[in-house]
Design an enzyme around this catalytic site. Structure first.
Site, PDB file in Angstrom:
ATOM      1  N   SER A 144       7.819   3.997   0.867  1.00 45.69           N
ATOM      2  CA  SER A 144       9.003   3.940  -0.016  1.00 45.69           C
ATOM      3  C   SER A 144       9.136   2.655  -0.820  1.00 45.69           C
ATOM      4  O   SER A 144       9.939   2.617  -1.758  1.00 45.69           O
ATOM      5  CB  SER A 144      10.268   4.105   0.811  1.00 45.69           C
ATOM      6  OG  SER A 144      10.694   5.427   0.738  1.00 45.69           O
ATOM      7  N   LYS A 193       9.034   2.906  -4.458  1.00 47.25           N
ATOM      8  CA  LYS A 193      10.183   3.327  -5.282  1.00 47.25           C
ATOM      9  C   LYS A 193      10.624   2.177  -6.187  1.00 47.25           C
ATOM     10  O   LYS A 193      11.099   2.385  -7.301  1.00 47.25           O
ATOM     11  CB  LYS A 193      11.339   3.794  -4.390  1.00 47.25           C
ATOM     12  CG  LYS A 193      11.014   5.109  -3.678  1.00 47.25           C
ATOM     13  CD  LYS A 193      12.029   5.483  -2.620  1.00 47.25           C
ATOM     14  CE  LYS A 193      11.700   6.858  -2.052  1.00 47.25           C
ATOM     15  NZ  LYS A 193      12.044   7.061  -0.677  1.00 47.25           N
ATOM     16  N   TYR A 229       3.415  11.029  -6.954  1.00 51.59           N
ATOM     17  CA  TYR A 229       4.329  10.454  -5.958  1.00 51.59           C
ATOM     18  C   TYR A 229       3.611  10.231  -4.615  1.00 51.59           C
ATOM     19  O   TYR A 229       3.656   9.144  -4.040  1.00 51.59           O
ATOM     20  CB  TYR A 229       5.538  11.387  -5.795  1.00 51.59           C
ATOM     21  CG  TYR A 229       6.504  10.973  -4.707  1.00 51.59           C
ATOM     22  CD1 TYR A 229       7.482  10.009  -4.940  1.00 51.59           C
ATOM     23  CD2 TYR A 229       6.426  11.540  -3.436  1.00 51.59           C
ATOM     24  CE1 TYR A 229       8.357   9.625  -3.929  1.00 51.59           C
ATOM     25  CE2 TYR A 229       7.295  11.158  -2.429  1.00 51.59           C
ATOM     26  CZ  TYR A 229       8.257  10.200  -2.678  1.00 51.59           C
ATOM     27  OH  TYR A 229       9.111   9.809  -1.678  1.00 51.59           O
ATOM     28  N   TYR A 236      17.488   2.141   2.863  1.00 53.49           N
ATOM     29  CA  TYR A 236      17.970   3.484   3.193  1.00 53.49           C
ATOM     30  C   TYR A 236      19.465   3.446   3.495  1.00 53.49           C
ATOM     31  O   TYR A 236      20.195   2.621   2.930  1.00 53.49           O
ATOM     32  CB  TYR A 236      17.213   4.072   4.404  1.00 53.49           C
ATOM     33  CG  TYR A 236      15.707   4.053   4.298  1.00 53.49           C
ATOM     34  CD1 TYR A 236      15.046   4.773   3.312  1.00 53.49           C
ATOM     35  CD2 TYR A 236      14.930   3.328   5.180  1.00 53.49           C
ATOM     36  CE1 TYR A 236      13.664   4.786   3.227  1.00 53.49           C
ATOM     37  CE2 TYR A 236      13.541   3.327   5.110  1.00 53.49           C
ATOM     38  CZ  TYR A 236      12.921   4.053   4.129  1.00 53.49           C
ATOM     39  OH  TYR A 236      11.566   4.062   4.046  1.00 53.49           O
ATOM     40  N   VAL A 254       8.380   3.744   5.336  1.00 48.62           N
ATOM     41  CA  VAL A 254       8.125   4.284   6.675  1.00 48.62           C
ATOM     42  C   VAL A 254       6.735   3.933   7.206  1.00 48.62           C
ATOM     43  O   VAL A 254       6.418   4.212   8.352  1.00 48.62           O
ATOM     44  CB  VAL A 254       8.351   5.823   6.756  1.00 48.62           C
ATOM     45  CG1 VAL A 254       9.802   6.175   6.511  1.00 48.62           C
ATOM     46  CG2 VAL A 254       7.432   6.566   5.804  1.00 48.62           C
TER      47      VAL A 254
END
Ligand code: GLU
Length: 304
Positions: free
Chosen positions: A60, A63, A188, A240, A258
């Site tokens: 992540s 992102k 992605y 998160y 993660v």
């Protein structure tokens, strides 16, 4: 600093036994929970301890990179018109949109649904080109031209990423993905599978800390306003649905993945890269947060 960093890492080693390594992507379950590393980059030197050279997948944390390049390509306002910046307070892969109308302002770029939408905002004439641009951009902002995709993790995600597929089709159904969904998901998944180490993350953090300017080159790699925008989003939603708690305990812009990585920065002075793959229930590295908490407290790093 070097010595204290080594001590902090040793003091936090016990936390590597708490939580669990991610296993919903089968390849990630192979991570060794005993590994722990930290790398700190400042404008007056670099410091590191433990398994900082160990490579793991960025997950992540990518992102942040989608958002950086999409903002650079389109401007901040355009990106904000396509995805919101409000923290969702929900898990990173939440899908409870089905009964409501999916609204752009509800899809934060730091959760999967928003990140998939932002990924498509990266300008390219094909998804192959989009992937190539994103990979090269990642090499540029980490200063590491050797970064590559871990193909085993990529294939593992592609095979099992049904929830991300569902999120992407929800976006498509609402007109928030224009092109081919499967091809975009490939970009992605591949970008989530880029292999990095703590140094790469610290360099990326340092770029944000240094207002978008390369420390050695003095080159403005990303606009200053973009660096500020990204750090604001990271502060409110980078960890998160644990971002509020993290802000009170650590107080730095940060993004977790993660794979066990955390990229953090102290605006104006420091980039930090962390690795420890055992995660709490929200998906954040437990020992990683402990190290950041100690570092922040001892060096008075909190921005608040
Ligand atoms: N590739 C992972 C997924 O989409 C990233 C999740 C994460 O690191 O939070 O499920």
């Amino acid at each position: 600093m070097q010595e204290r960093l080594e001590q902090i890492l040793e003091e936090c080693r016990k936390y590597t036994w708490e939580g669990e390594v991610a296993d919903y992507i089968p390849e990630l379950a192979k991570a060794n929970r005993e590994e722990i590393g930290i790398y700190v980059a400042t404008d007056h030197g670099e410091f590191f301890a433990g398994d900082w050279e160990k490579q793991f997948t960025i997950q992540s944390i990518v992102k942040t990179i989608f958002l950086m390049l999409a903002a650079q390509d389109n401007g901040i306002q355009y990106v904000k018109d396509h995805v919101g910046v409000e923290a969702t307070g929900k898990p990173f892969n939440a899908i409870d949109y089905a009964e409501h109308k999916l609204l752009r302002e509800h899809i934060n770029p730091m959760v999967n649904i928003g990140a998939i939408a932002v990924c498509e905002l990266v300008k390219a004439s094909s998804n192959d080109e989009r992937l190539e641009r994103l990979l090269n951009y990642t090499r540029d902002i980490t200063g590491n031209p050797k970064l590559e995709v871990d193909h085993a993790v990529y294939l593992s995600e592609k095979r099992t990423g049904h929830k991300n597929r569902a999120l992407a089709y929800l976006l498509k159904n609402s007109g928030m993905i224009v092109g081919d969904v499967e091809e975009l998901l490939d970009v992605y998944f591949a970008m989530c599978s880029v292999k990095v180490n703590c140094q790469d993350l610290a360099k990326m953090g340092m770029l944000l800390a240094n207002h978008g300017k390369g420390v050695k080159s003095g080159r403005q790699i990303i606009p200053k306003a973009d660096a500020r925008f990204i750090n604001a989003v990271l502060t409110t939603s980078g960890m998160y649905d644990g971002s509020g708690e993290f802000a009170t305990r650590v107080g730095l812009p940060a993004k977790s993945g993660v794979g066990g990585g955390i990229m953090a920065n102290k605006p104006g002075s420091m980039g930090i890269g962390i690795y420890s793959p055992a995660l709490d229930r929200k998906g954040n590295s437990i020992a990683g947060i402990k190290m950041l908490e100690k570092l922040s407290r001892e060096m008075d790093l909190s921005i608040f």
